[in-house]
Design a protein around this motif. Structure first.
Motif, PDB file in Angstrom:
ATOM      1  N   TRP A   1      35.404  36.717  15.116  1.00  0.00           N
ATOM      2  CA  TRP A   1      35.369  38.160  15.421  1.00  0.00           C
ATOM      3  C   TRP A   1      36.076  38.472  16.734  1.00  0.00           C
ATOM      4  O   TRP A   1      36.617  39.557  16.900  1.00  0.00           O
ATOM      5  CB  TRP A   1      33.921  38.679  15.408  1.00  0.00           C
TER       6      TRP A   1
ATOM      7  N   PRO B   1      24.153  19.761  12.898  1.00  0.00           N
ATOM      8  CA  PRO B   1      23.895  20.864  13.840  1.00  0.00           C
ATOM      9  C   PRO B   1      24.193  22.260  13.280  1.00  0.00           C
ATOM     10  O   PRO B   1      24.028  23.251  13.992  1.00  0.00           O
ATOM     11  CB  PRO B   1      24.824  20.545  15.009  1.00  0.00           C
TER      12      PRO B   1
ATOM     13  N   GLY C   1      22.642  27.262  16.550  1.00  0.00           N
ATOM     14  CA  GLY C   1      22.768  28.467  17.380  1.00  0.00           C
ATOM     15  C   GLY C   1      21.969  29.624  16.784  1.00  0.00           C
ATOM     16  O   GLY C   1      21.305  30.373  17.509  1.00  0.00           O
TER      17      GLY C   1
HETATM   18  P1  AMP Z   1      26.434  27.877  13.562  1.00  0.00           P
HETATM   19  O1  AMP Z   1      26.304  26.411  13.256  1.00  0.00           O
HETATM   20  O2  AMP Z   1      25.353  28.378  14.464  1.00  0.00           O
HETATM   21  O3  AMP Z   1      27.803  28.229  14.028  1.00  0.00           O
HETATM   22  O4  AMP Z   1      26.230  28.676  12.205  1.00  0.00           O
HETATM   23  C1  AMP Z   1      26.647  28.171  10.970  1.00  0.00           C
HETATM   24  C2  AMP Z   1      26.380  29.193   9.877  1.00  0.00           C
HETATM   25  O5  AMP Z   1      27.324  30.263   9.994  1.00  0.00           O
HETATM   26  C3  AMP Z   1      26.542  28.605   8.498  1.00  0.00           C
HETATM   27  O6  AMP Z   1      25.283  28.578   7.855  1.00  0.00           O
HETATM   28  C4  AMP Z   1      27.548  29.510   7.794  1.00  0.00           C
HETATM   29  O7  AMP Z   1      27.131  29.909   6.523  1.00  0.00           O
HETATM   30  C5  AMP Z   1      27.673  30.712   8.707  1.00  0.00           C
HETATM   31  N1  AMP Z   1      29.062  31.221   8.758  1.00  0.00           N
HETATM   32  C6  AMP Z   1      30.215  30.507   8.783  1.00  0.00           C
HETATM   33  N2  AMP Z   1      31.295  31.330   8.809  1.00  0.00           N
HETATM   34  C7  AMP Z   1      30.808  32.599   8.812  1.00  0.00           C
HETATM   35  C8  AMP Z   1      31.392  33.908   8.830  1.00  0.00           C
HETATM   36  N3  AMP Z   1      32.725  34.092   8.819  1.00  0.00           N
HETATM   37  N4  AMP Z   1      30.567  34.987   8.840  1.00  0.00           N
HETATM   38  C9  AMP Z   1      29.238  34.835   8.850  1.00  0.00           C
HETATM   39  N5  AMP Z   1      28.616  33.632   8.815  1.00  0.00           N
HETATM   40  C10 AMP Z   1      29.377  32.527   8.793  1.00  0.00           C
END
Ligand code: AMP
Length: 299
Positions: A149, A229, A233
């Protein structure tokens, strides 16, 4: 008090050097909602397709998550695939298939408009705005984001920052947003963009809070083994907001312990693929780890 969580509800295919796990329950809102549910009632707002497995709906239900705002529409559930390197920190996105997300508008059901705590988990900033447009004077709004974003929707994101109380992002995103290498200086610059509270996540090195009452450093719980991981977040911010919503008193009085709760839920998240471990955790396991973490930083 309850927490409204909006974000992605996904099927995640996660590859590590040791194994491959297709179509796990994932998405920023799934991780954040489950994490928050250990502390407070949660209302989930998202969209899934007809292919979304019933057992995943059951998992949400097991955590008492209100699913009135979860739309089920014709088409495929958002699918994300990623691969980790041996160090389990570097991640490569292999595929992002938007599916039903392409046409998603997060329309809130009647009773959702008055939810006091709003967690805008990672999703397009335009959709985060759309949710805020429908809320009636929430008590506390937290937004999370991702590098995508910053790259493709920066004007929307900057507008959003003027509407939220707290903004959560990771250290590389903070650097990208502010063109500033030092995270403390970066946080100060982000305050000027709007949010009263800025939280910079630093993965296995914990998170830093910058607030009117100064800085606070929350360590990550030291794990012997990280399985996956993904979603750590989101679990961090979910645990944090869930905890805040469960407490009386000012946000400032509760933020520090909230960050520790977030850190602990994130540590459980890392111990299993997708939401496998997090969905087996109990509140007493979280409380025990919070106590342990407290002991680890006492001096
Ligand atoms: P994190 O490991 O905290 O970065 O989050 C990972 C999660 O973000 C995964 O469960 C994905 O399904 C989700 N994710 C990945 N790409 C996107 C995106 N473009 N928009 C929204 N969620 C996403």
């Amino acid at each position: 008090m309850s927490v409204l969580v909006v974000g992605s509800t996904a099927l995640d295919s996660i590859k590590t050097p040791k194994s491959e796990n297709p179509r796990l329950l994932g998405g920023s809102a799934s991780h954040a909602a489950v994490a928050a549910s250990f502390f407070s009632p949660v209302k989930l707002v998202g969209v899934v397709g007809e292919d979304f497995p019933k057992r995943y709906v059951q998992l949400y239900r097991k955590h008492g998550i209100d699913l009135e705002g979860l739309q089920v529409t014709r088409g495929k559930t958002f699918h994300w695939a990623g691969e980790y390197e041996v160090n389990m920190n570097n991640r490569r996105t292999l595929a992002t298939e938007l599916g039903v997300f392409e046409t998603f508008t997060p329309t809130l059901p009647g009773q959702h408009h008055d939810t006091p705590y709003v967690l805008l988990a990672n999703i397009a900033p335009a959709l985060q705005h759309h949710v805020l447009d429908q809320m009636r004077r929430p008590k506390f709004i937290v937004a999370d984001t991702m590098d995508l974003w910053l790259n493709i929707a920066l004007p929307d994101l900057l507008k959003l920052l003027r509407r939220v109380d707290a903004f959560v992002l990771n250290d590389s995103e903070a650097r990208q947003l502010t063109k500033e290498d030092n995270v403390v200086v970066a946080a100060r610059k982000i305050h000027r963009l709007g949010p009263k509270y800025v939280i910079v996540k630093k993965g296995e090195h914990g998170a830093i809070l910058s607030s009117p009452s100064g800085l606070f450093v929350a360590p990550a719980y030291p794990l012997r083994k990280v399985v996956d991981p993904t979603g750590a977040g989101d679990s961090f911010v979910g645990g944090l907001v869930g905890y805040l919503a469960s407490r009386k008193g000012s946000i400032d009085a509760n933020l520090r312990r909230g960050m520790i709760c977030g850190s602990v839920v994130a540590s459980f998240c890392c111990e299993g693929f997708g939401l496998r471990k997090t969905t087996q955790v109990t509140r007493s396991m979280i409380d025990a780890r919070v106590k342990e973490l407290e002991g680890l930083v006492k001096f």
